[in-house]
Write a protein that holds these residues in place. Structure first.
Motif, PDB file in Angstrom:
ATOM      1  N   ARG A  70       0.984  -1.192  -0.049  1.00  0.00           N
ATOM      2  CA  ARG A  70      -0.119   0.377   0.004  1.00  0.00           C
ATOM      3  C   ARG A  70       1.076   1.308   0.424  1.00  0.00           C
ATOM      4  N   TYR A  75      -1.413  -1.065  -5.192  1.00  0.00           N
ATOM      5  CA  TYR A  75      -3.150  -1.859  -4.095  1.00  0.00           C
ATOM      6  C   TYR A  75      -2.649  -2.978  -4.433  1.00  0.00           C
ATOM      7  N   ALA A  78      -1.922  -5.813  -2.157  1.00  0.00           N
ATOM      8  CA  ALA A  78      -1.386  -5.148  -1.313  1.00  0.00           C
ATOM      9  C   ALA A  78      -3.430  -6.101  -1.119  1.00  0.00           C
ATOM     10  N   ASN A 102      -7.690  -0.363   0.146  1.00  0.00           N
ATOM     11  CA  ASN A 102      -6.956  -0.887  -0.943  1.00  0.00           C
ATOM     12  C   ASN A 102      -7.706  -0.260  -2.088  1.00  0.00           C
TER      13      ASN A 102
END
Length: 175
Positions: A70, A75, A78, A102
């Motif tokens: 992140r 993203y 993540a 996210n």
């Protein structure tokens, strides 16, 4: 501190000593040094991946790897880590909120983000702190704002502040 004889090299030596006692923690410590002091992002990622491999049952290891992604604005990576956490530990309910966060940050897959945060809000842990519930409302507000649902976003930000008056992000969002 260097004024007391310390150095980055000595800190790294200590991280490797910690690794001998607790592999996951040693890799995590090294990752912190690499990311923050050396600015060695690839090295930090390797260490965090090694930390997770050393302790695949540790929420801490999953969360730290996902938070690293992140911070790098990766993203989707993540989210993939949180999905792995949920497969390994279906009771890790905070992973739903982190997936939603996210997606909200990226502006991608907002429908799923909304489902994830609502799932988390529908089945909170018994001992969930008000600040965490407030954060869930903040994330839902972010999602609604990205979907141009201004009134719904405002209501969620207000709920976030009611639960945690120190939530500066919610205060800024309301402005």
């Amino acid at each position: 501190p260097s004024m007391m004889g310390g150095s980055l090299d000595k800190a790294k030596e200590q991280a490797r000593e910690i690794e001998k006692i607790n592999a996951m923690r040693g890799h995590w410590e090294m990752a912190q040094l690499l990311e923050t002091k050396d600015k060695d992002i690839a090295g930090a990622e390797r260490e965090l991946t090694a930390a997770l491999a050393a302790a695949p049952d540790s929420n801490f290891a999953y969360n730290n790897l996902a938070q690293f992604y992140r911070r790098q604005k990766k993203y989707s990576e993540a989210v993939a880590v949180y999905e792995r956490l949920l497969k390994a530990k279906p009771d890790a309910v905070n992973a739903h909120l982190n997936i939603a966060f996210n997606f909200a940050l990226s502006g991608q897959n907002l429908e799923r983000a909304e489902r994830e945060v609502k799932e988390r809000m529908a089945a909170p842990p018994k001992d969930v702190p008000p600040a965490t519930t407030g954060f869930a409302h903040y994330v839902l507000g972010m999602i609604y704002e990205r979907q141009a649902k201004k009134d719904a976003a405002r209501a969620e930000y207000q709920s976030a502040l009611a639960l945690n008056p120190k939530n500066t992000d919610a205060k800024k969002a309301l402005e």
